[in-house]
Write a protein that holds these residues in place. Sequence first.
Motif, PDB file in Angstrom:
ATOM      1  N   ALA A 174       0.828  -1.203   0.000  1.00 33.26           N
ATOM      2  CA  ALA A 174       0.000   0.000   0.000  1.00 33.26           C
ATOM      3  C   ALA A 174       0.866   1.258   0.000  1.00 33.26           C
ATOM      4  CB  ALA A 174      -0.929   0.000   1.215  1.00 33.26           C
ATOM      5  N   LEU A 175       1.970   1.222   0.737  1.00 29.08           N
ATOM      6  CA  LEU A 175       2.867   2.382   0.773  1.00 29.08           C
ATOM      7  C   LEU A 175       3.548   2.586  -0.581  1.00 29.08           C
ATOM      8  CD1 LEU A 175       4.298   4.658   2.246  1.00 29.08           C
ATOM      9  CD2 LEU A 175       5.946   2.982   3.106  1.00 29.08           C
ATOM     10  N   ILE A 176       3.972   1.503  -1.205  1.00 33.54           N
ATOM     11  CA  ILE A 176       4.611   1.611  -2.529  1.00 33.54           C
ATOM     12  C   ILE A 176       3.636   2.188  -3.543  1.00 33.54           C
ATOM     13  CG2 ILE A 176       5.563   0.266  -4.435  1.00 33.54           C
ATOM     14  CD1 ILE A 176       6.757  -1.631  -2.336  1.00 33.54           C
ATOM     15  N   ASP A 177       2.402   1.730  -3.515  1.00 34.04           N
ATOM     16  CA  ASP A 177       1.396   2.259  -4.448  1.00 34.04           C
ATOM     17  C   ASP A 177       1.149   3.747  -4.203  1.00 34.04           C
ATOM     18  OD1 ASP A 177       1.167  -0.228  -5.563  1.00 34.04           O
ATOM     19  OD2 ASP A 177      -0.609  -0.800  -4.421  1.00 34.04           O
ATOM     20  N   ALA A 178       1.035   4.125  -2.928  1.00 32.69           N
ATOM     21  CA  ALA A 178       0.791   5.537  -2.614  1.00 32.69           C
ATOM     22  C   ALA A 178       1.978   6.398  -3.035  1.00 32.69           C
ATOM     23  CB  ALA A 178       0.529   5.694  -1.111  1.00 32.69           C
ATOM     24  N   ALA A 208      -0.414   5.849   4.581  1.00 35.13           N
ATOM     25  CA  ALA A 208       0.130   4.511   4.335  1.00 35.13           C
ATOM     26  C   ALA A 208       1.371   4.264   5.193  1.00 35.13           C
ATOM     27  CB  ALA A 208       0.471   4.356   2.850  1.00 35.13           C
ATOM     28  N   ALA A 209       2.220   5.295   5.347  1.00 34.45           N
ATOM     29  CA  ALA A 209       3.417   5.140   6.173  1.00 34.45           C
ATOM     30  C   ALA A 209       3.047   4.933   7.640  1.00 34.45           C
ATOM     31  CB  ALA A 209       4.325   6.356   6.021  1.00 34.45           C
ATOM     32  N   ALA A 239       9.041   7.327  13.482  1.00 35.26           N
ATOM     33  CA  ALA A 239       9.983   8.293  12.908  1.00 35.26           C
ATOM     34  C   ALA A 239      10.747   7.691  11.733  1.00 35.26           C
ATOM     35  CB  ALA A 239      10.955   8.768  13.982  1.00 35.26           C
ATOM     36  N   ALA A 240      11.093   6.415  11.842  1.00 35.20           N
ATOM     37  CA  ALA A 240      11.801   5.755  10.736  1.00 35.20           C
ATOM     38  C   ALA A 240      10.907   5.593   9.516  1.00 35.20           C
ATOM     39  CB  ALA A 240      12.312   4.385  11.192  1.00 35.20           C
ATOM     40  N   ILE A 276      12.810   3.584   4.074  1.00 36.87           N
ATOM     41  CA  ILE A 276      11.790   3.344   5.095  1.00 36.87           C
ATOM     42  C   ILE A 276      11.906   1.947   5.702  1.00 36.87           C
ATOM     43  CG2 ILE A 276       9.304   3.175   5.519  1.00 36.87           C
ATOM     44  CD1 ILE A 276       8.890   5.315   3.409  1.00 36.87           C
ATOM     45  N   LEU A 277      11.836   0.907   4.864  1.00 41.54           N
ATOM     46  CA  LEU A 277      11.777  -0.448   5.406  1.00 41.54           C
ATOM     47  C   LEU A 277      13.049  -0.834   6.151  1.00 41.54           C
ATOM     48  CD1 LEU A 277       9.960  -2.425   2.567  1.00 41.54           C
ATOM     49  CD2 LEU A 277       9.006  -1.301   4.576  1.00 41.54           C
ATOM     50  N   ASP A 278      14.205  -0.545   5.559  1.00 37.97           N
ATOM     51  CA  ASP A 278      15.455  -0.911   6.236  1.00 37.97           C
ATOM     52  C   ASP A 278      15.591  -0.224   7.593  1.00 37.97           C
ATOM     53  OD1 ASP A 278      16.019  -2.571   4.176  1.00 37.97           O
ATOM     54  OD2 ASP A 278      17.586  -1.340   3.270  1.00 37.97           O
ATOM     55  N   PRO A 279      15.318   1.095   7.702  1.00 40.08           N
ATOM     56  CA  PRO A 279      15.362   1.707   9.039  1.00 40.08           C
ATOM     57  C   PRO A 279      14.354   1.107  10.009  1.00 40.08           C
ATOM     58  CG  PRO A 279      15.497   3.399   7.350  1.00 40.08           C
ATOM     59  CD  PRO A 279      15.187   2.109   6.641  1.00 40.08           C
ATOM     60  N   VAL A 280      13.146   0.805   9.532  1.00 42.24           N
ATOM     61  CA  VAL A 280      12.141   0.196  10.421  1.00 42.24           C
ATOM     62  C   VAL A 280      12.610  -1.184  10.872  1.00 42.24           C
ATOM     63  CG1 VAL A 280       9.807  -0.771  10.506  1.00 42.24           C
ATOM     64  CG2 VAL A 280      10.189   1.504   9.531  1.00 42.24           C
TER      65      VAL A 280
END
Length: 550
Positions: free
Chosen positions: A291-295, A380-381, A402-403, A527-531
Motif C-alpha cells: 500500500a505504501l509503494i502504491d501511494a 500509508a506510512a 519516525a523511521a 523506510i523499510l530498512d530503518p524500520v
Amino acid sequence: MSPLKFGRGGASTVTAESLRAHADALDQALQSGGGDLDPTKAGEARAVLTKVTERGRHSASHTVVAFAGATGSGKSSLFNAVVGANIATIGARRPTTSTPTAAIWGAEPAGDLLDWLEVGARHHVADDAGSPLEGLVLLDLPDFDSRESANRAEAERVLERVDVFVWVTDPQKYADARLHDDYVAAMRHYDAVTLVVLNQADRLTESQLAQCLADLKRLLERDGLVKAQVLATSARTKLGVPELRARLAAAVEGANAARTRLDADVRTSADQLRTDVADSEVGVSEETTRALIDALGRAAGIPAVVDAVARDYRREAIAATGWPFTRWLVKLRPAPLRRLRLEPGERPPAEITDADIRRSVGRSSLPVATPAARAAVDLAARRLADTAAAGLPRRWAETIAAAALPRQDRLADDLDQAIMTTPLRGHRPLWWAVFRFLQFLGALAVVAGLIWLLVIMAFGWLQLPDLPLPHLGPFALPFVLLAGGLLLGWLLALLSRWLAGVGARRHARRAERRLHAAIEQVVAAVILDPVRAVLARHRATRERLDAART
C-alpha cells in the motif's frame, strides 16, 4: 537452620565467568536499546556495570557485610556484640550513628576497599589467625529511617556497594512499610545475600517470638525473598549472636558473596529494563508495504510517466513506420518523455553515484505531488509503522514511526532520481524495420508512377511521339504504381497505428513494473530498512536482557 549459601537464589555458585557474561549481556542490551530504553533505568544499569568493574579491582578476598536497620532496632549494640568490643557508638535517648563504622577481620589490608566504600571509621578485630571470620568487613550503617536526611543518604549510598545485607529489625518494627516496601521488596534477586535478624528477642515470650518469626517470614515471602533466612538475636543476652557469627563466617567462606551480590544487581537492572521491551516483534507486513509503494508511486507521478511512455512509444512507432511523406510532421510535436526530462539521452551513465546524478541531472519535470497524494503517503506510512510497532512499548513505537516517516524533501528527491534512472524504452521491434522498408517501396512506387505520368503529360504537351505505355490489366502501369503506392502507404499507416497502440500498452505495462520496482528499492532503503533495523535492535535488546536475567 542451614548456613548462608551464596549463589543465585542459594542454588549455585556465581563464578567470575557467569558474572561477566551477565554484565556483558546487560552492556550489549544498553547499547542496542539506546534511547529507546528508559533513561533513568538505563543510567542505573550503567552505574551497576561501573560498580561491577570497580568492585573487581578492590580486594576480592574480603567480603563486605552491612548491618542496616531502623531507629531503635539495636543494630549498633548487635554490631558490638558480634565484634566483641564497643566499637559503634550507642545513644541512650536517640540514634547517634551518622557515619559508617567498619570492623575488619584478618591481616590482609582492606584500605583500598574501604576507601572505595568511603568508610573512614575502621577497627581491626584482634582474632586469632585462621579465624572463620577472616576476610570479613562488617559495617554498622546509619539508620535508614533517620530523621537526618544526610544519615539516610549515607546509609543508602553504602548499601549500594556492600556484598551482604543483614537487615536488623525488632518486634515493634519488623512489619514497617519502609523496611519492606522501600528496601526488601526491591531486592527479590538478593535472597542469597540477605539475612534478616529479629533483634531484641529477649523482650518476647517463646510463643510470641515464634509468632513474630513466622509473620516476618511471611512478609519476606510476600516481598519475593522466599529463601532469605531469619534469625532471632538479643544483643543484651547474646541470644543468637554465636549463630549470627556462624552465618557471617559462611558468607566469608569462598569469597563468593561479592560476585553473588553484583550478579543480583545485574539481574535486577535487567529485570527493570525488561519492561521497556516487548516479548516479540510483529514485523513489517506485506500488505502495508504494498500500500505504501502504491501511494508513493502515485505521489511520485508514475501514472503520468506511464502515460508519457505509452504516448512516446506511439510517437516513435509512427515516426518510424508512417508514410515517408508525412512522418516528419510527427517530429513537430514535443516528445512526451522529453517534456518530463525523462528522455534516455538526458540520463547520466549508470556507473556514476547518486550525488553525481543530482548534480548533473537535477530533477525531472514531473508535477509536484498534490496534497491529497501526500496525505495518502503519510497515511500509508503510519499504517505501516503502526503494524510494525504493534505491541511494542511507546519509545520503540515512536522510533519506528519516525523511521517510517523520513523527511519529505529527501524522500521526494530519492523517488524522483529513481524514476529518472529507470530505463523506460526498450529495443525497437522488428516490425518497425519491416514496415519502414515496405513504406519505402510504396513511396518509391508513388514517385516512379508520378514521374512517369508527368513525363507522358510533358510529351503530349510538347506534341512529341507517344511513349510506349504498358498496361496492367485495364490500367496503365504508371497509374498502377501511383495508386498502388498510395494505397499501400495508407494501409501500412493504419496497420502501424494499430500495432503501435498494442505495443504502447505492453511497453507501458513493462515500464510501470520497472518504475514500481525502482520505487520499491527506495522504500526499502529509506523506510523499510530503518524500520527493520529498529525491530532488529528491539529483538537484540530483548534477547540480551533475557540473557542477563537468567
